[in-house]
Design an enzyme around this catalytic site. Structure first.
Site, PDB file in Angstrom:
ATOM      1  CB  CYS A 112      -6.507   0.011  -1.969  1.00 11.70           C
ATOM      2  SG  CYS A 112      -5.725  -0.118  -3.570  1.00 11.70           S
ATOM      3  CG  HIS A 253      -7.474   3.882  -1.356  1.00  9.37           C
ATOM      4  ND1 HIS A 253      -6.109   3.979  -1.293  1.00  9.37           N
ATOM      5  CD2 HIS A 253      -7.763   3.306  -2.559  1.00  9.37           C
ATOM      6  CE1 HIS A 253      -5.599   3.482  -2.405  1.00  9.37           C
ATOM      7  NE2 HIS A 253      -6.573   3.069  -3.193  1.00  9.37           N
ATOM      8  CG  ASN A 283      -4.107   3.753  -5.903  1.00  8.31           C
ATOM      9  OD1 ASN A 283      -3.745   3.452  -4.776  1.00  8.31           O
ATOM     10  ND2 ASN A 283      -5.085   3.124  -6.533  1.00  8.31           N
TER      11      ASN A 283
END
Ligand code: UT7
Length: 326
Positions: A112, A253, A283
């Site tokens: 990520c 993020h 996500n």
């Protein structure tokens, strides 16, 4: 000499998977998912579309927004956890598809945090006169490594891609203000895909044991994420001698709305300064920050010259923050 964001793009696959759809697949509820994560729905790419295809679509839009041709790109960087193949890299598909005939390129594996890491490299490259434009893509097809029988993880992830083109521009003072990047291998096991690499090559056994999917200890990851992201934000702000209030937009993020809110509160920024779209896409790992940057520019929330704070955390552990003048 300035380095600025000259164009952005994103691609989100059409198919929507709602929390109500997931209720029919595993023992979960729309309420649980929304309260614990802020996610309402996510998008899933079709079987015949891979990570690279989505990166190409995002890159094409970024080129169009920048008003430049693929042949002008000096480097193609693709951040992804779900590359099309172990090799060749996904960057080569993007390079070929957009006609980046003068470029070199590579993939970044930092989960990520991929976009935060990519930006560090892109800014460094662009300090050299021989490079003019660097294309950064964050792209993921996480649906293909999601265990659709595991309610702990399957409600969290989605597919998509974003692209950002950075370019040298002598007429502006945009650029990197401060950055803070980290890796800590002591927590490798809390978030991983255990098989498919040289440690546990694909076999009947690895498939039977469902080792080709995301395995995550959520609660531990959550706590580490809040602390690490807060620390990185504080460090870049301190290095720049700035307060959170001086940042136009914080783009974290997008893993969990509660993580984002906890970090925002700790670094002293207002709700209105924080970009959130985890509700729509879940996500998307390395893609999330690039998608946010594109949506923020296209939605008029960001303009050239604005100060932005990007922050991410992911498997590795990897984490970091970038304070930029866009
Ligand atoms: O992308 C970078 C890294 N990833 C992250 O940053 C994600 C970090 N972690 C998280 O976002 C959160 O930890 C989760 C959303 C994964 C989980 O939320 P939580 O508040 O930490 O819940 P929990 O793991 O502590 O689980 C609480 C309960 C458990 O039940 P018991 O043991 O208390 O009876 C789980 O079994 O919720 C249960 N649970 C669910 N219930 C309904 C876990 N997943 C689900 C689900 N639906 N989908």
């Amino acid at each position: 000499m300035g380095i600025r964001i000259v164009g952005t793009g994103s691609y989100i696959p059409e198919k929507v998977l709602t929390n109500f759809d997931l209720q029919k697949m595993v023992d979960t509820s729309d309420e649980w998912i929304q309260v614990r994560t802020g996610i309402v729905e996510r998008h899933i790419a079709p079987d015949d579309m891979c990570t690279g295809d989505m990166a190409v679509k995002a890159a094409e839009k970024a080129l169009e927004a920048a008003g430049i041709d693929g042949s002008e790109i000096s480097a193609v960087i693709v951040a992804t956890t779900t590359p099309d193949y172990n090799f060749p890299n996904t960057a080569s598909l993007v390079q070929r598809s957009i006609g980046a005939v003068s470029a070199f390129g590579f993939d970044i594996s930092a989960a990520c945090s991929g976009m935060i890491y990519s930006l560090e490299l892109a800014y460094s490259l662009l300090l050299q006169k021989k490079y003019r434009y660097v294309l950064l893509c964050g792209a993921e097809k996480l649906s293909c490594i999601t265990n659709w029988q595991d309610r702990n993880t399957c409600v969290l992830f989605g597919d998509g891609a974003g692209a950002v083109i950075l370019g040298r521009d002598d007429s502006c003072d945009s650029g990197q203000i401060a950055s803070d990047l980290h890796i800590d291998g002591n927590y490798r096991e809390i978030l991983q895909m255990p098989a498919g690499g040289s440690r546990n090559p694909a076999s009947h056994e690895t498939v039977e044991k469902r080792m080709h999917y995301i395995h995550m200890l959520g609660r531990e990851t959550f706590k580490l994420a809040v602390n690490a992201m807060t620390g990185a934000c504080r460090k870049v702000l301190a290095d720049a001698g700035m307060e959170g209030s001086q940042v136009k937009l914080v783009i974290p993020h997008q893993a969990n709305k509660r993580i984002i809110e906890a970090v925002a509160q700790r670094i002293g920024v207002q709700k209105e300064q924080v970009f959130i779209n985890v509700n729509k896409y879940g996500n998307t790992s390395a893609a999330s920050i690039a998608i946010c940057i594109d949506e923020a520019f296209r939605g008029g929330l960001l303009r050239t010259g604005d100060v932005i704070l990007l922050v991410a955390f992911g498997s590795g552990l990897t984490w970091g923050a970038q304070l930029l003048r866009a």
